[in-house]
Design an enzyme around this catalytic site. Structure first.
Site, PDB file in Angstrom:
ATOM      1  N   CYS A   2       0.849  -1.183   0.000  1.00  0.00           N
ATOM      2  CA  CYS A   2       0.000   0.000   0.000  1.00  0.00           C
ATOM      3  C   CYS A   2       0.886   1.236   0.000  1.00  0.00           C
ATOM      4  O   CYS A   2       2.062   1.166   0.321  1.00  0.00           O
ATOM      5  CB  CYS A   2      -0.887   0.006   1.233  1.00  0.00           C
ATOM      6  SG  CYS A   2      -1.837  -1.508   1.410  1.00  0.00           S
ATOM      7  N   ARG A  27       1.636   1.688  -5.879  1.00  0.00           N
ATOM      8  CA  ARG A  27       1.858   0.715  -4.809  1.00  0.00           C
ATOM      9  C   ARG A  27       0.599  -0.103  -4.504  1.00  0.00           C
ATOM     10  O   ARG A  27       0.644  -1.075  -3.765  1.00  0.00           O
ATOM     11  CB  ARG A  27       2.306   1.431  -3.533  1.00  0.00           C
ATOM     12  CG  ARG A  27       3.611   2.186  -3.693  1.00  0.00           C
ATOM     13  CD  ARG A  27       4.014   2.789  -2.380  1.00  0.00           C
ATOM     14  NE  ARG A  27       4.381   1.756  -1.435  1.00  0.00           N
ATOM     15  CZ  ARG A  27       5.614   1.291  -1.266  1.00  0.00           C
ATOM     16  NH1 ARG A  27       6.595   1.797  -1.972  1.00  0.00           N
ATOM     17  NH2 ARG A  27       5.867   0.356  -0.390  1.00  0.00           N
ATOM     18  N   TRP A  76      -3.643  -1.919  -1.479  1.00  0.00           N
ATOM     19  CA  TRP A  76      -3.598  -3.193  -2.223  1.00  0.00           C
ATOM     20  C   TRP A  76      -4.121  -4.227  -1.229  1.00  0.00           C
ATOM     21  O   TRP A  76      -3.478  -4.511  -0.229  1.00  0.00           O
ATOM     22  CB  TRP A  76      -2.166  -3.507  -2.652  1.00  0.00           C
ATOM     23  CG  TRP A  76      -2.085  -4.691  -3.566  1.00  0.00           C
ATOM     24  CD1 TRP A  76      -2.259  -4.704  -4.920  1.00  0.00           C
ATOM     25  CD2 TRP A  76      -1.807  -6.053  -3.196  1.00  0.00           C
ATOM     26  NE1 TRP A  76      -2.109  -5.983  -5.407  1.00  0.00           N
ATOM     27  CE2 TRP A  76      -1.830  -6.830  -4.381  1.00  0.00           C
ATOM     28  CE3 TRP A  76      -1.546  -6.694  -1.984  1.00  0.00           C
ATOM     29  CZ2 TRP A  76      -1.599  -8.200  -4.388  1.00  0.00           C
ATOM     30  CZ3 TRP A  76      -1.318  -8.067  -2.000  1.00  0.00           C
ATOM     31  CH2 TRP A  76      -1.345  -8.802  -3.192  1.00  0.00           C
ATOM     32  N   ASN A 100       0.477  -0.074   6.124  1.00  0.00           N
ATOM     33  CA  ASN A 100       1.011  -0.841   4.999  1.00  0.00           C
ATOM     34  C   ASN A 100       1.716  -2.064   5.576  1.00  0.00           C
ATOM     35  O   ASN A 100       2.642  -1.909   6.375  1.00  0.00           O
ATOM     36  CB  ASN A 100       2.010   0.022   4.206  1.00  0.00           C
ATOM     37  CG  ASN A 100       2.776  -0.784   3.175  1.00  0.00           C
ATOM     38  OD1 ASN A 100       2.285  -1.803   2.690  1.00  0.00           O
ATOM     39  ND2 ASN A 100       3.976  -0.338   2.847  1.00  0.00           N
ATOM     40  N   GLY A 101       1.282  -3.266   5.188  1.00  0.00           N
ATOM     41  CA  GLY A 101       1.920  -4.482   5.706  1.00  0.00           C
ATOM     42  C   GLY A 101       0.866  -5.496   6.097  1.00  0.00           C
ATOM     43  O   GLY A 101      -0.297  -5.395   5.693  1.00  0.00           O
ATOM     44  N   GLU A 481      10.980 -13.362 -19.735  1.00  0.00           N
ATOM     45  CA  GLU A 481      10.603 -11.991 -19.425  1.00  0.00           C
ATOM     46  C   GLU A 481       9.543 -11.476 -20.412  1.00  0.00           C
ATOM     47  O   GLU A 481       8.605 -10.781 -20.026  1.00  0.00           O
ATOM     48  CB  GLU A 481      11.854 -11.101 -19.425  1.00  0.00           C
ATOM     49  CG  GLU A 481      11.616  -9.630 -19.179  1.00  0.00           C
ATOM     50  CD  GLU A 481      10.937  -9.301 -17.849  1.00  0.00           C
ATOM     51  OE1 GLU A 481      10.768 -10.194 -17.005  1.00  0.00           O
ATOM     52  OE2 GLU A 481      10.541  -8.127 -17.686  1.00  0.00           O
ATOM     53  N   LYS A 485       5.928 -10.032 -19.247  1.00  0.00           N
ATOM     54  CA  LYS A 485       5.472  -8.681 -19.618  1.00  0.00           C
ATOM     55  C   LYS A 485       4.108  -8.742 -20.278  1.00  0.00           C
ATOM     56  O   LYS A 485       3.209  -7.977 -19.939  1.00  0.00           O
ATOM     57  CB  LYS A 485       6.434  -8.026 -20.604  1.00  0.00           C
ATOM     58  CG  LYS A 485       7.667  -7.310 -20.152  1.00  0.00           C
ATOM     59  CD  LYS A 485       7.541  -6.157 -19.224  1.00  0.00           C
ATOM     60  CE  LYS A 485       7.319  -6.595 -17.809  1.00  0.00           C
ATOM     61  NZ  LYS A 485       8.459  -6.753 -16.950  1.00  0.00           N
ATOM     62  N   GLU A 488       1.190  -9.789 -17.768  1.00  0.00           N
ATOM     63  CA  GLU A 488       0.814  -8.897 -16.666  1.00  0.00           C
ATOM     64  C   GLU A 488       0.079  -7.647 -17.117  1.00  0.00           C
ATOM     65  O   GLU A 488      -0.711  -7.097 -16.355  1.00  0.00           O
ATOM     66  CB  GLU A 488       2.016  -8.549 -15.780  1.00  0.00           C
ATOM     67  CG  GLU A 488       3.028  -7.600 -16.363  1.00  0.00           C
ATOM     68  CD  GLU A 488       4.110  -7.207 -15.350  1.00  0.00           C
ATOM     69  OE1 GLU A 488       5.269  -7.109 -15.748  1.00  0.00           O
ATOM     70  OE2 GLU A 488       3.789  -6.999 -14.169  1.00  0.00           O
ATOM     71  N   HIS A 504       7.559 -32.022 -25.704  1.00  0.00           N
ATOM     72  CA  HIS A 504       7.345 -32.936 -24.571  1.00  0.00           C
ATOM     73  C   HIS A 504       6.028 -32.657 -23.860  1.00  0.00           C
ATOM     74  O   HIS A 504       5.871 -32.976 -22.686  1.00  0.00           O
ATOM     75  CB  HIS A 504       8.535 -32.852 -23.613  1.00  0.00           C
ATOM     76  CG  HIS A 504       9.813 -33.287 -24.266  1.00  0.00           C
ATOM     77  ND1 HIS A 504      10.113 -34.605 -24.502  1.00  0.00           N
ATOM     78  CD2 HIS A 504      10.825 -32.561 -24.799  1.00  0.00           C
ATOM     79  CE1 HIS A 504      11.269 -34.688 -25.144  1.00  0.00           C
ATOM     80  NE2 HIS A 504      11.725 -33.453 -25.331  1.00  0.00           N
ATOM     81  N   LYS A 603       3.350  -2.295  -7.431  1.00  0.00           N
ATOM     82  CA  LYS A 603       4.745  -2.164  -7.824  1.00  0.00           C
ATOM     83  C   LYS A 603       5.696  -2.805  -6.833  1.00  0.00           C
ATOM     84  O   LYS A 603       6.654  -3.461  -7.202  1.00  0.00           O
ATOM     85  CB  LYS A 603       5.065  -0.675  -7.977  1.00  0.00           C
ATOM     86  CG  LYS A 603       6.478  -0.375  -8.429  1.00  0.00           C
ATOM     87  CD  LYS A 603       6.664  -0.776  -9.863  1.00  0.00           C
ATOM     88  CE  LYS A 603       8.050  -0.514 -10.381  1.00  0.00           C
ATOM     89  NZ  LYS A 603       8.274  -1.243 -11.646  1.00  0.00           N
TER      90      LYS A 603
HETATM   91  O1  M6R Z   1      11.281  -4.446  -6.664  1.00  0.00           O
HETATM   92  P1  M6R Z   1      11.689  -5.817  -7.112  1.00  0.00           P
HETATM   93  O2  M6R Z   1      12.649  -5.758  -8.269  1.00  0.00           O
HETATM   94  O3  M6R Z   1      12.215  -6.662  -6.010  1.00  0.00           O
HETATM   95  O4  M6R Z   1      10.372  -6.494  -7.631  1.00  0.00           O
HETATM   96  C1  M6R Z   1      10.365  -7.840  -8.005  1.00  0.00           C
HETATM   97  C2  M6R Z   1       9.141  -8.168  -8.819  1.00  0.00           C
HETATM   98  O5  M6R Z   1       7.981  -7.946  -8.083  1.00  0.00           O
HETATM   99  C3  M6R Z   1       9.082  -7.327 -10.100  1.00  0.00           C
HETATM  100  O6  M6R Z   1      10.241  -7.498 -10.856  1.00  0.00           O
HETATM  101  C4  M6R Z   1       7.858  -7.689 -10.944  1.00  0.00           C
HETATM  102  O7  M6R Z   1       7.948  -9.007 -11.383  1.00  0.00           O
HETATM  103  C5  M6R Z   1       7.764  -6.736 -12.109  1.00  0.00           C
HETATM  104  N1  M6R Z   1       7.175  -5.515 -11.681  1.00  0.00           N
HETATM  105  C6  M6R Z   1       7.029  -7.288 -13.249  1.00  0.00           C
HETATM  106  O8  M6R Z   1       7.080  -6.427 -14.335  1.00  0.00           O
END
Ligand code: M6R
Length: 608
Positions: A2, A27, A76, A100-101, A481, A485, A488, A504, A603
């Protein structure tokens, strides 16, 4: 996950909180709320499901009151659904609290204080607010200190007490909080983006302390008998507000994709000395690289994918085991890590809870730890033995782009330095490697000029519920990756497969028109990958192929070819990353989705 903010000072508190929440929205964006302290009405709470813009409209309709002190939250959801009741702030007696937490023992606290009948939300945070109200006898420090001793889990709190108008109290455990005393008033927030319109000087709220904000002063108290005052270490931000704005781009993600060449240069150039990577200004000694017998790379999501690439770059040269582990798995393992292990943790935010826990575990096992982090002063950066900061500037879009490239740049430089000092590369080979890395920067720029072409080819992808990304060796690591991308931000089910593995099982899913995004840039497996592409093409797949300029491709092999600048095989990841990011971006745009704030995500993942 959050976003939280508190403000007290001479300016319009409501405006500052709402603007701050807009900057923190990445966040979490399930709901948003503020509590304002006013002379006439005391503390009033306004909260609404949805984005900060909803809250702004709601506040504009429901209050004209002027306030100079308040707290705000963007959520969140963890405990309890996305409802107005579960939105923060929570009111309990004389206490108004944002959190937050996760409070892990909220259930026990509910029973111990017989709160069942009182609770109006399903959140762990309201339980904390109600317990704090029970503990509060007019001394905020005493009550907060007692509360902190009872809580299990993670928290960043901002609290207002009815009988302490104009004052805000904050404390944290694990969850991030930064604070500042500025000419415009005192501020506390979960993230710097909320502070930089007012100041460049700030401090990280230390764990186990309580911060009291008054309009012109911020005091920090230790949790000892006398609540003795504590002086924090001040830090300064090295980027300005422009870096956290869209600057003419329609989305942060597109802006951040375009910022990659600059971010790469900022990360690489200050660390070159006589043509070689040099980390002496980072305080990283060569013996860290010389003495280890194995490397563990630990991270989550995109950051973990950079580890997969690094493994493929490092192992063949260094000839020591390089293991990549997802942080949430590593933290519950009994890992094969010892004092001869170099553990590299990678995190853009420096706050990802699983990565932090994995770092701590690695340290318990005696490993030497090096973090690659973007956010200065973040918890992972502070707790690791050594830190190598990437200089990407703030990354606001939830989908990580420029952080991926600069994390790779940092890993490539580490690989090069290690190979050099371990005698695996001659000086000439190391200089050549670094030159090749720098050549990747203009290659990314070239790729960016193909944005319109890429925009034109996503039509087919967005018509399909599924997409597959395939490649071999390094190309497979890039594909992971690419798939993340796409899924998400476009909500298309996307999976990455080592091209040779498809037959397989997964090839059963390939039918007429299913998009397959194939990457074939690795010479030693090129013909093998091409054969695998033929196999999917034969089953009707719609093939988008990423291949180097000049590599000879039969026209029947692919429906679309995206040409990548002709770099040494080890460096093609950089332009390919740009291409795959643009595919995902335009797919999301094509589906009219919220590119920067995709559903269910946040994020910074500061809960397990
Ligand atoms: O802040 P971080 O790099 O530790 O975050 C890790 C993942 O949550 C982050 O890389 C996430 O997979 C990406 N936002 C996806 O695009």
């Amino acid at each position: 996950m959050c976003g939280i903010i508190g403000y007290t000072g001479p300016l319009d508190g409501k405006k500052i909180l709402l603007e701050g929440l807009s900057g923190l929205e990445y966040r979490g964006y399930d709901s948003a709320g503020i509590a304002l302290c006013t002379i006439d009405s005391g503390i009033e709470v306004f909260k609404k499901v949805g984005k900060v813009s909803n809250l702004r409209d709601y506040c504009n309709q429901h209050t004209a009151a002027v306030s100079h002190c308040g707290i705000g939250h963007t959520r969140w959801a963890t405990h309890g659904g996305v409802t107005d009741e579960n939105a923060h702030p929570h009111r309990a007696g004389r206490v108004t609290l944002i959190h937050n937490g996760i409070i892990e023992n909220y259930h026990q606290l509910t029973e111990r204080y017989h709160l069942e009948e009182e609770l109006v939300s399903q959140t762990d945070s309201e339980v904390a607010a109600r317990v704090l109200d029970r503990l509060y006898q007019g001394d905020p420090l005493a009550a907060l200190g007692e509360l902190s001793g009872m809580l299990e889990g993670s928290y960043g709190f901002c609290v207002m007490f009815d009988d302490q108008p104009g004052n805000i109290y904050a404390m944290r455990s694990v969850s991030p909080l930064v604070a500042a005393c500025t000419r415009s008033g005192s501020l506390v927030a979960s993230d710097l983006t909320a502070l930089i319109p007012y100041t460049r000087e700030y401090f990280v709220v230390p764990e186990g302390k309580i911060v009291k904000l008054t309009p012109y002063k911020v005091n920090i108290y230790s949790l000892d008998e006398n609540f003795s005052k504590y002086t924090p270490e001040m830090m300064s931000v090295n980027w300005n507000m422009d870096a956290a704005m869209k600057n003419g781009y329609p989305h942060f993600m597109l802006k951040e994709i375009h910022e990659q060449p600059e971010a790469m240069k900022n990360t690489i150039l200050p660390r070159i000395n006589k043509g070689l990577p040099d980390f002496s200004d980072d305080g990283i000694p060569d013996d860290l690289f010389a003495d280890c017998s194995q490397i563990h790379v630990i991270a989550c999501g995109t950051a973990m994918h950079t580890g997969m690439v690094a493994q493929a770059i490092m192992e063949p040269v260094l000839r020591i085991p390089v293991t990549v582990t997802i942080a949430s798995e590593f933290r519950y393992q009994d890992p094969l890590v010892d004092d001869k292990t170099l553990v590299i943790v990678i995190s853009q935010s420096g706050e990802t809870i699983d990565t932090l826990a994995a770092l701590r575990l690695a340290q318990e096992y005696g490993a030497r730890t090096l973090s690659i982090v973007n956010v200065k002063g973040s918890t992972i950066a502070r707790e690791s033995d050594y830190v190598l900061y990437t200089h990407a500037g703030p990354e606001i879009a939830v989908a990580s782009t420029k952080a991926y490239s600069v994390q790779l740049a940092a890993l490539y430089m580490i690989a090069c330095r290690m190979a050099y000092i371990r005698g695996k590369y001659s000086r000439e080979e190391a200089v050549r490697f670094l030159t090749d890395l720098l050549d990747a920067v203009p290659a990314m720029e070239t790729m960016l000029t193909q944005a319109d072409f890429i925009k034109g080819i996503v039509t087919h992808i967005i018509q399909s519920p599924d997409a597959f990304f395939i490649g071999r060796g390094l190309d497979y690591a890039f594909s992971l990756e690419g798939a993340l991308k796409l899924k998400e931000i476009s909500y298309i089910h996307a999976e990455a497969y080592a091209a040779g593995e498809l037959k397989h099982g997964t090839i059963a899913l390939i039918s007429e028109k299913v998009p397959v995004i194939a990457t074939a840039t690795q010479q030693h497996v090129f013909s093998k990958t091409i054969s695998n592409i033929r196999e999917v093409k034969a089953r009707g797949a719609y093939v988008i192929l990423l291949a180097k300029e000049g590599s000879i491709i039969d026209s029947s092999l692919a429906d679309v070819i995206i040409r990548i600048p002709d770099l040494d095989d080890r460096f093609t990841v950089f332009p390919i990353a740009v291409a795959l990011q643009l595919i995902a971006y335009y797919a999301s745009i094509g589906k009219n989705l919220d590119v920067d704030q995709p559903r269910n995500l946040a994020k910074s993942v500061t809960v397990e």
